[in-house]
Motif scaffolding. Structure first.
Motif, PDB file in Angstrom:
ATOM      1  N   GLU A  21      12.199  -5.434   3.301  1.00  0.00           N
ATOM      2  CA  GLU A  21      12.405  -6.829   3.696  1.00  0.00           C
ATOM      3  C   GLU A  21      11.090  -7.585   3.848  1.00  0.00           C
ATOM      4  N   ASN A  22      10.067  -6.914   4.349  1.00  0.00           N
ATOM      5  CA  ASN A  22       8.726  -7.485   4.477  1.00  0.00           C
ATOM      6  C   ASN A  22       7.786  -6.591   3.685  1.00  0.00           C
ATOM      7  N   ASP A  23       7.413  -7.036   2.491  1.00  0.00           N
ATOM      8  CA  ASP A  23       6.735  -6.111   1.581  1.00  0.00           C
ATOM      9  C   ASP A  23       5.835  -6.870   0.608  1.00  0.00           C
ATOM     10  N   ILE A  24       5.125  -6.093  -0.198  1.00  0.00           N
ATOM     11  CA  ILE A  24       4.220  -6.634  -1.212  1.00  0.00           C
ATOM     12  C   ILE A  24       4.496  -5.939  -2.533  1.00  0.00           C
ATOM     13  N   PHE A  25       4.358  -6.671  -3.624  1.00  0.00           N
ATOM     14  CA  PHE A  25       4.516  -6.070  -4.949  1.00  0.00           C
ATOM     15  C   PHE A  25       3.654  -6.824  -5.950  1.00  0.00           C
ATOM     16  N   PHE A  26       3.384  -6.169  -7.076  1.00  0.00           N
ATOM     17  CA  PHE A  26       2.696  -6.883  -8.156  1.00  0.00           C
ATOM     18  C   PHE A  26       3.231  -6.485  -9.516  1.00  0.00           C
ATOM     19  N   LEU A  27       2.977  -7.361 -10.488  1.00  0.00           N
ATOM     20  CA  LEU A  27       3.340  -7.135 -11.883  1.00  0.00           C
ATOM     21  C   LEU A  27       2.077  -7.031 -12.716  1.00  0.00           C
ATOM     22  N   ASP A  28       2.138  -6.201 -13.745  1.00  0.00           N
ATOM     23  CA  ASP A  28       1.044  -6.060 -14.713  1.00  0.00           C
ATOM     24  C   ASP A  28       1.687  -5.896 -16.081  1.00  0.00           C
TER      25      ASP A  28
END
Length: 228
Positions: free
Chosen positions: A92-99
């Motif tokens: 619910e409280n998080d971080i993500f990235f795309l490459d």
């Protein structure tokens, strides 16, 4: 007459086109925004990767020269060549990235960005700082014409001053009409000359010194007019 190693490193292929490279960049950045809007808490990382691939294909792009990557939570600290811990679920409280590294006709795209969900001030600062640091390095390149080596030394120092660790396993690289690897496979961080525009990807991967999370931002190395 022999050409220097630096000149050789910036060669392009027969299909190279500034308009083509900018088209690939535009479609890559748009795909990142499109996918990020579809990722939500409860999603499994592997499903997000498949969603990203489908979005790229549906946009008329081809999956090409490196794997499509989405990293959630703890996987955001990992070097790109290291596999994710499987089955990680976005919280619910998080971080993500795309490459992503799609190809648009003859031209290579490559782009990455970090996003947060919910509310976590440290995640938000990390994601923001990765992009901020990208632009600070880019501005130094524009103003002072530093070598690739000096740019990453600057990035390392600035990352530390921001409270992060710079991952040197992501040291920037060439991009061109496909495939750039036939021209040059070295990194931007080892390039001993001031890099030219429209030739290089500047990669910034910062990590929490305690190894809990990280953030990533990359784009084509270009002057300010392309970032309005």
């Amino acid at each position: 007459m022999a050409i220097s190693a630096e000149v050789a490193a910036e060669r392009v292929g027969p299909a190279f086109s500034v308009d083509g490279m900018l088209l690939a960049r535009q479609k890559t950045r748009q795909a990142i925004q499109d996918v990020s809007a579809l990722i939500e808490p409860g999603m499994v990382e592997e499903d997000a990767v498949e969603l990203t691939k489908k979005t790229l294909i549906d946009s008329g792009m081809e999956l090409t020269w490196h794997p499509t990557r989405v990293r959630f939570g703890i996987n955001t600290i990992k070097p790109m060549k290291q596999a994710s811990v499987p089955g990680v679920i976005l919280q619910e409280n998080d971080i993500f990235f795309l490459d992503i590294a799609p190809r648009v006709q003859a031209w290579e795209g490559d782009g990455g960005a970090s996003f947060t969900v919910g509310k976590n001030s440290e995640y938000e600062r990390c994601a923001r700082d990765a992009e901020t640091l990208f632009h600070e390095v880019r501005h130094v390149w524009t103003k002072d014409k530093l070598t690739g080596q000096a740019l990453y030394a600057f990035a390392d120092s600035k990352a530390r001053s921001m409270g992060w660790e710079l991952n040197f396993d992501l040291p920037g690289h060439r991009v061109s009409d496909f495939p750039h690897a036939a021209i040059y496979t070295g990194s931007l961080a080892e390039f001993d000359a001031s890099p030219s525009a429209m030739r290089w990807i500047l990669e910034i991967h910062v990590r929490d010194p305690e190894g809990r999370f990280g953030a990533f931002f990359e784009d084509l190395l270009l002057s300010d007019e392309y970032f309005a």
